[in-house]
Every structure is written in structure tokens, then in C-alpha cells.
Motif scaffolding. Structure first.
Motif, PDB file in Angstrom:
ATOM      1  N   SER A 175      -6.764 -27.604 -11.694  1.00  0.00           N
ATOM      2  CA  SER A 175      -5.696 -28.386 -11.975  1.00  0.00           C
ATOM      3  C   SER A 175      -4.256 -27.748 -11.994  1.00  0.00           C
ATOM      4  O   SER A 175      -4.320 -26.589 -12.220  1.00  0.00           O
ATOM      5  CB  SER A 175      -6.015 -29.143 -13.380  1.00  0.00           C
ATOM      6  N   PHE A 176      -3.262 -28.714 -11.738  1.00  0.00           N
ATOM      7  CA  PHE A 176      -1.820 -28.240 -11.667  1.00  0.00           C
ATOM      8  C   PHE A 176      -1.466 -27.800 -12.880  1.00  0.00           C
ATOM      9  O   PHE A 176      -0.933 -26.343 -12.734  1.00  0.00           O
ATOM     10  CB  PHE A 176      -1.073 -29.499 -11.291  1.00  0.00           C
ATOM     11  N   GLU A 177      -1.751 -28.132 -14.065  1.00  0.00           N
ATOM     12  CA  GLU A 177      -1.328 -27.454 -15.206  1.00  0.00           C
ATOM     13  C   GLU A 177      -1.944 -26.296 -15.482  1.00  0.00           C
ATOM     14  O   GLU A 177      -1.548 -25.136 -16.098  1.00  0.00           O
ATOM     15  CB  GLU A 177      -1.644 -28.790 -16.361  1.00  0.00           C
ATOM     16  N   ASP A 178      -3.272 -26.307 -15.178  1.00  0.00           N
ATOM     17  CA  ASP A 178      -4.273 -25.037 -15.442  1.00  0.00           C
ATOM     18  C   ASP A 178      -3.556 -23.880 -14.612  1.00  0.00           C
ATOM     19  O   ASP A 178      -3.356 -22.687 -15.250  1.00  0.00           O
ATOM     20  CB  ASP A 178      -5.587 -25.239 -15.218  1.00  0.00           C
ATOM     21  N   VAL A 179      -3.470 -24.091 -13.482  1.00  0.00           N
ATOM     22  CA  VAL A 179      -2.882 -22.917 -12.486  1.00  0.00           C
ATOM     23  C   VAL A 179      -1.269 -22.652 -13.081  1.00  0.00           C
ATOM     24  O   VAL A 179      -0.858 -21.396 -12.980  1.00  0.00           O
ATOM     25  CB  VAL A 179      -2.690 -23.165 -10.986  1.00  0.00           C
ATOM     26  N   LEU A 180      -0.331 -23.684 -13.367  1.00  0.00           N
ATOM     27  CA  LEU A 180       0.792 -22.976 -13.709  1.00  0.00           C
ATOM     28  C   LEU A 180       0.936 -22.380 -15.069  1.00  0.00           C
ATOM     29  O   LEU A 180       1.427 -21.367 -15.150  1.00  0.00           O
ATOM     30  CB  LEU A 180       1.750 -24.339 -14.253  1.00  0.00           C
ATOM     31  N   GLU A 181      -0.324 -22.588 -15.920  1.00  0.00           N
ATOM     32  CA  GLU A 181      -0.218 -21.668 -17.403  1.00  0.00           C
ATOM     33  C   GLU A 181      -0.527 -20.456 -16.817  1.00  0.00           C
ATOM     34  O   GLU A 181      -0.007 -19.514 -17.401  1.00  0.00           O
ATOM     35  CB  GLU A 181      -1.347 -22.151 -18.099  1.00  0.00           C
ATOM     36  N   GLU A 182      -1.383 -20.422 -15.880  1.00  0.00           N
ATOM     37  CA  GLU A 182      -1.904 -18.841 -15.293  1.00  0.00           C
ATOM     38  C   GLU A 182      -0.620 -18.015 -14.809  1.00  0.00           C
ATOM     39  O   GLU A 182      -0.246 -16.981 -15.084  1.00  0.00           O
ATOM     40  CB  GLU A 182      -3.061 -18.841 -14.561  1.00  0.00           C
ATOM     41  N   ALA A 183       0.154 -18.812 -13.825  1.00  0.00           N
ATOM     42  CA  ALA A 183       1.222 -18.084 -13.308  1.00  0.00           C
ATOM     43  C   ALA A 183       2.272 -17.725 -14.497  1.00  0.00           C
ATOM     44  O   ALA A 183       2.929 -16.791 -14.206  1.00  0.00           O
ATOM     45  CB  ALA A 183       1.945 -19.378 -12.518  1.00  0.00           C
ATOM     46  N   GLN A 184       2.464 -18.656 -15.498  1.00  0.00           N
ATOM     47  CA  GLN A 184       3.479 -17.981 -16.539  1.00  0.00           C
ATOM     48  C   GLN A 184       2.836 -16.892 -17.135  1.00  0.00           C
ATOM     49  O   GLN A 184       3.676 -15.927 -17.526  1.00  0.00           O
ATOM     50  CB  GLN A 184       3.392 -19.264 -17.496  1.00  0.00           C
ATOM     51  N   ALA A 185       1.463 -16.769 -17.411  1.00  0.00           N
ATOM     52  CA  ALA A 185       0.927 -15.585 -18.201  1.00  0.00           C
ATOM     53  C   ALA A 185       1.055 -14.392 -17.338  1.00  0.00           C
ATOM     54  O   ALA A 185       1.291 -13.229 -17.665  1.00  0.00           O
ATOM     55  CB  ALA A 185      -0.634 -15.949 -18.440  1.00  0.00           C
ATOM     56  N   LEU A 186       1.068 -14.748 -15.852  1.00  0.00           N
ATOM     57  CA  LEU A 186       1.168 -13.642 -14.860  1.00  0.00           C
ATOM     58  C   LEU A 186       2.752 -13.229 -14.690  1.00  0.00           C
ATOM     59  O   LEU A 186       2.908 -11.963 -14.127  1.00  0.00           O
ATOM     60  CB  LEU A 186       0.342 -13.678 -13.648  1.00  0.00           C
ATOM     61  N   GLY A 187       3.548 -13.706 -15.361  1.00  0.00           N
ATOM     62  CA  GLY A 187       4.895 -13.520 -15.264  1.00  0.00           C
ATOM     63  C   GLY A 187       5.678 -13.965 -14.073  1.00  0.00           C
ATOM     64  O   GLY A 187       6.722 -13.505 -13.686  1.00  0.00           O
ATOM     65  N   TYR A 188       4.915 -14.962 -13.217  1.00  0.00           N
ATOM     66  CA  TYR A 188       5.698 -15.243 -12.022  1.00  0.00           C
ATOM     67  C   TYR A 188       6.692 -16.547 -12.154  1.00  0.00           C
ATOM     68  O   TYR A 188       7.558 -16.647 -11.506  1.00  0.00           O
ATOM     69  CB  TYR A 188       4.440 -15.962 -11.049  1.00  0.00           C
ATOM     70  N   ALA A 189       6.287 -17.259 -13.133  1.00  0.00           N
ATOM     71  CA  ALA A 189       7.320 -18.434 -13.485  1.00  0.00           C
ATOM     72  C   ALA A 189       8.578 -18.010 -14.000  1.00  0.00           C
ATOM     73  O   ALA A 189       8.899 -17.262 -14.801  1.00  0.00           O
ATOM     74  CB  ALA A 189       6.562 -19.616 -14.227  1.00  0.00           C
ATOM     75  N   GLU A 190       9.481 -19.056 -13.860  1.00  0.00           N
ATOM     76  CA  GLU A 190      10.805 -18.775 -14.408  1.00  0.00           C
ATOM     77  C   GLU A 190      10.765 -19.249 -15.940  1.00  0.00           C
ATOM     78  O   GLU A 190       9.711 -19.772 -16.344  1.00  0.00           O
ATOM     79  CB  GLU A 190      11.814 -19.926 -13.755  1.00  0.00           C
ATOM     80  N   ALA A 191      11.727 -19.022 -16.558  1.00  0.00           N
ATOM     81  CA  ALA A 191      11.777 -19.207 -18.095  1.00  0.00           C
ATOM     82  C   ALA A 191      11.646 -20.805 -18.203  1.00  0.00           C
ATOM     83  O   ALA A 191      11.088 -21.398 -19.096  1.00  0.00           O
ATOM     84  CB  ALA A 191      13.141 -18.719 -18.474  1.00  0.00           C
ATOM     85  N   ASP A 192      12.381 -21.349 -17.389  1.00  0.00           N
ATOM     86  CA  ASP A 192      11.991 -23.116 -17.401  1.00  0.00           C
ATOM     87  C   ASP A 192      11.084 -23.332 -16.125  1.00  0.00           C
ATOM     88  O   ASP A 192      11.614 -23.196 -15.069  1.00  0.00           O
ATOM     89  CB  ASP A 192      13.341 -23.694 -17.400  1.00  0.00           C
TER      90      ASP A 192
END
Ligand code: NDP
Ligand code: HSE
Length: 437
Positions: A175-192
Motif C-alpha cells: 500500500s501507498f502508506e506502508d511504502v511511504l512510511e518505509e521511505a521516511q524511515a530510510l531518510g528518503y522523504a522530505e521533512a514534509d
């Protein structure tokens, strides 16, 4: 020669990577730069968190002005992100005669014109390779490697988080939400992270690429911006049935001599094209230039060490040129400051594309005929059309179609008319098809 001292504003994902790379490869870096480079200071907000990193020989401060006002520091590396206080601190550091390296695309896209003018006046450098496509040296490639060419267009996957989400959704059905959470944990995502999923981050990067490619001022507000948040799992599946892969692209293109297109949005790419096969956090940019033809750049678009690679390369560039004549350095935006062109950016209604459309409709005869009649009235030809069987008696059905090339304004009118049909029960999902790269 005295070592060059560097102060970091920010010690998060990219900041820590920068310290690590500079220290790990210190010997090779010194041989390349001609002088040793020492990170001596870092500004953070949360002191205990930074102290727990246990980085040796690094003075930590919660007051960033300690760094931008420190006369012993020659290069300030801004890795805190966001517009303020980053803008004020960068301008203050420039005013103090310091060179700047930044990975902050939002800052450059929105305030680059002001920052470069200040740097020009002070004779200091502002380097921002890490701001676009993480570890890929795309700024240097376009600004220096392709400087003999007239660039016709560029198209690229320039947000690692978004590409990671689309790849994992397609390959693993996550799911979208699940992958986004992983991207955040890996430091890929922006602060927002809405910047990643709504296309804003890609629009910041495209703004920078377009300036360097076409010699136009930075104009973030003119970029047509659509993210991936509206892409549903079924779009990924239907696209695949039709022989396409959904990607999020940034596109900058000259159009018929009348202006330039600047747009970021999801696209359908034929499965065999190179960009269709760039997966995960990898980014890739294809540049079409008149003398060399097409060139393609590929690499990690986000992450600590990959981004630090670009940051440290900029620091080395700055150190190498510390003694050179400021007026004869490579211009910030590739073209000389007084030579930027006033080329109009075209409204999105004026672009031409093929389109994927998906809608839910009542499961009764005649619906497809209504839809195709509207498209026919608007002069839009259909390349392929699929109507799914209803899952149960009376349930709605998905109608998916691919159009031939048409002007976006015309497609908008058709979509408005389709959505007004009583038999069409959903909004129309529209994804542009891209065959450039
Ligand atoms: P992080 O959130 O991981 O780190 C930000 C750092 O800045 C933290 O150390 C934070 O301190 C510090 N900071 C933030 N605001 C302040 C402030 N007002 N005063 C002092 N310190 C402050 O961000 P990233 O490292 O991921 O990103 C940094 C920049 O690099 C951003 O512009 C981002 O867009 C860009 N970038 C990021 C990439 C990535 O893969 N992550 C790739 C390419 C570019 P504290 O933790 O104490 O709050
Ligand atoms: N959030 C950004 C991305 C970081 O995912 O691409 C790199 O710019």
C-alpha cells in the motif's frame, strides 16, 4: 597549506553522510582538492540527539549564527532544509564572505535568484549539486559537460521517494502508506512528505534543471505540478495490461519556438523504454541536446551517502576554486547572469500528449458509446479501450482508454463532458503518456 574549515547547518540524514564521507575518504579528497578539508562545526536543534551520534572533533551548537559568523569557517554547508531560517542564514553567511554548499532544492528554486545575486556581489560560490537527483552529478553534466549544446528537452524521474512508492506498489502490491512510511524511515522523504507525493519536490528540482538547461530565471511558480497521491493500485495494473508503466516525471521542453513547457506529473511510459525500468529510490534524467543527441544519467536519487557524495563534490569544487578569479567561475545557472532569456512558460492547456483515462461507469450498454461519442465530437482519436466486466449484477464497471495525441485544453473539455454524463459515476483519472525518453 592550511586546512579549509567547513561548518554544517544541519546534521540529519545528509549532514551525517557528509561528515562520514569527508572523514572516510579524507586522504583521496585532500589529493583531489589540493588541501585538507575539515568539518569542524555543526548546528542542530536537538543537542542531546546530536551528542548521541558521538562524532569526534565536531563542535555542536544550537545557534546556527555561531557558524555563519565564525571567521575561521570558509565554507558553510546548509543541510537543514526548508526556506527559513535557511534563507536568512545563507544570505548572512554570503555577506560574511563564506562560500555555500546546499542540498536544499526548495531554497534554490524559490530564492536562488536572490541568493545568486548576493553571491555574485560578494564573489563567493553557491554550489547545489545535491539539490537535484541526489547523487547523480546532473547539474555539472548539464552546466559544464553539455555547455556546447542547445538543449531541446529533458525528462527525468527526479523524486526518489515517489519512485520507490510506485515501484513497491507495482512489484510487491504494497500500500501507498506502508511504502511511504518505509521511505521516511530510510531518510528518503522530505521533512514534509507531501512535498514528495504531491510533486512539489520534483517541481523544485525541475525549476533548477530548466534554468540550467535553457538559461531562464528560476520560476518555480510556473511549473505545472501534479503528484502521485491520486494513483490507485488499479491504474498501475491497467497500465501494465496496456503495455505501460506509471512513473512520475519532470519534463522541461522547448515547444515550437513559442516557449517552454515545465511540468511534473505521473505519466504512462511504454514498458521497454529506459526510464520505465528505473525503479526504487533510483533517479534518472534523459537530456536531448542538439550536438550530442540523447544522454542518460542514472543513480541514487536520495539517501545519506549518495547525497553526501554530491555535497562533498561541491565542497571540493569550492576548495579548488578558492584562489581563482570569482568573475571567471562557472556561472551559478550555467549562463552568464545578464544573459538569461525571457522565454514564456506555456500554460498546461497548450501541451500535447496522449492520455490514459480511467472512470467508473454504470454497468449497462451504451456507456462506452457515450464516452467515445464525446471524444469523437472533440476530435480525439482513441488508441485502445477496455471495459471491465462488472463484479456483480448492477455493479459499476471500470472503463479505461488510451487516446491519441491531443492538446490538453481539448482533453480538459472532453473530460468535463464525460464527468457530466449521468452514467459515469466517478471522476476521470487522467495520466499523460510520455514517449520522449
Ligand atoms: P533531516 O531532517 O534528516 O536533517 C535536518 C537537520 O537540520 C537536522 O540535524 C536538524 O536538527 C537540523 N535543523 C533543522 N532546522 C534547524 C534549525 N532551525 N536550526 C538548527 N538546525 C536545524 O533532513 P535531510 O538531511 O534529509 O535533508 C537536508 C536537506 O537536504 C533538505 O533540504 C533536503 O531536501 C535535502 N536533500 C535530502 C536528501 C535525502 O535523501 N534525505 C537528498 C537530497 C537533498 P534536529 O535533528 O536537531 O532537529
Ligand atoms: N525527498 C527527496 C526524494 C530527497 O525523495 O527524492 C532527494 O532530493
Amino acid at each position: 597549506m592550511e586546512p579549509v574549515k567547513v561548518g554544517l547547518l544541519g546534521l540529519g540524514t545528509v549532514g551525517q553522510g557528509t561528515v562520514n564521507v569527508l572523514r572516510q575518504n579524507a586522504e583521496e579528497i585532500t589529493r583531489r582538492a589540493g588541501r585538507s578539508i575539515l568539518v569542524t562545526h555543526a548546528a542542530i536543534r536537538n543537542l542531546p540527539k546530536a551528542e548521541a551520534l558521538d562524532l569526534k572533533n565536531l563542535d555542536l551548537t544550537i545557534e546556527p549564527t555561531d557558524i555563519v559568523d565564525d571567521p575561521s569557517i570558509s565554507v558553510v554547508v546548509e543541510l537543514m532544509g526548508g526556506l527559513e531560517p535557511a534563507r536568512t542564514l545563507v544570505l548572512r553567511a554570503i555577506d560574511n564572505g563564506k562560500h555555500i554548499v546546499t542540498a536544499n532544492k526548495a531554497l534554490i528554486a524559490l530564492h536562488g535568484n536572490e541568493i545568486f545575486a548576493a553571491a555574485q556581489e560578494k564573489g563567493v560560490m553557491v554550489a547545489f549539486e545535491a539539490a537535484v537527483a541526489g547523487g547523480i552529478p546532473i547539474i555539472k553534466a548539464i552546466r559544464e559537460g553539455l555547455s556546447a549544446n542547445r538543449i531541446e528537452w529533458l525528462a527525468g524521474i527526479i523524486n526518489g521517494t515517489g519512485n520507490f512508492i510506485l515501484s513497491e506498489m507495482r512489484d510487491k502490491g504494497r500500500s501507498f502508506e506502508d511504502v511511504l512510511e518505509e521511505a521516511q524511515a530510510l531518510g528518503y522523504a522530505e521533512a514534509d512528505p507531501t512535498f514528495d507525493i504531491e510533486g512539489v519536490d520534483a517541481a523544485h528540482k525541475l525549476t533548477i534543471l530548466a534554468s540550467i538547461a535553457f538559461g531562464v530565471p528560476l520560476q518555480f511558480d510556473k511549473v505545472f505540478t501534479e503528484g502521485i497521491s491520486a494513483i490507485a493500485q488499479e491504474d498501475v495494473i491497467y497500465a501494465s495490461e496496456l503495455g505501460y508503466i506509471i512513473k512520475h516525471l519532470g519534463i522541461a521542453k522547448r515547444f515550437d519556438g513559442s516557449g517552454i513547457e515545465l511540468r511534473v506529473h505521473p505519466v504512462l511510459i511504454p514498458q521497454k523504454r529506459l526510464l520505465a525500468n528505473v525503479d526504487g529510490v533510483m533517479n534518472s534524467v534523459m537530456v536531448q541536446a542538439d550536438a550530442v543527441g540523447p544522454t542518460l544519467y542514472y543513480g541514487a536519487g536520495a539517501g545519506s551517502a549518495a547525497t553526501a557524495s554530491a555535497v562533498v563534490a561541491d565542497v571540493i569544487d569550492v576548495v579548488r576554486t578558492l584562489t581563482s578569479d570569482p568573475l571567471n567561475r562557472v556561472p551559478h545557472l550555467a549562463f552568464q547572469p545578464g544573459a538569461l532569456a525571457d522565454v514564456p512558460v506555456l500554460p498546461i492547456e497548450d501541451i500535447w500528449s496522449e492520455y490514459y483515462l480511467r472512470m467508473e461507469a454504470e454497468g449497462r450498454p451504451g456507456v462506452m458509446a457515450d464516452v467515445t461519442r464525446i471524444l469523437g465530437d472533440q476530435g480525439i482519436s482513441i488508441e485502445a479501450i477496455i471495459q471491465k466486466e462488472p463484479e456483480s449484477e448492477g455493479a459499476s464497471v471500470s472503463v479505461i482508454l488510451l487516446s491519441r495525441r491531443v492538446r490538453e485544453g481539448v482533453m480538459n473539455q472532453a473530460i468535463e463532458r464525460i464527468e457530466a454524463l449521468s452514467s459515469v459515476t466517478s471522476r476521470v483519472t487522467r495520466i499523460r503518456v510520455e514517449t520522449l525518453a
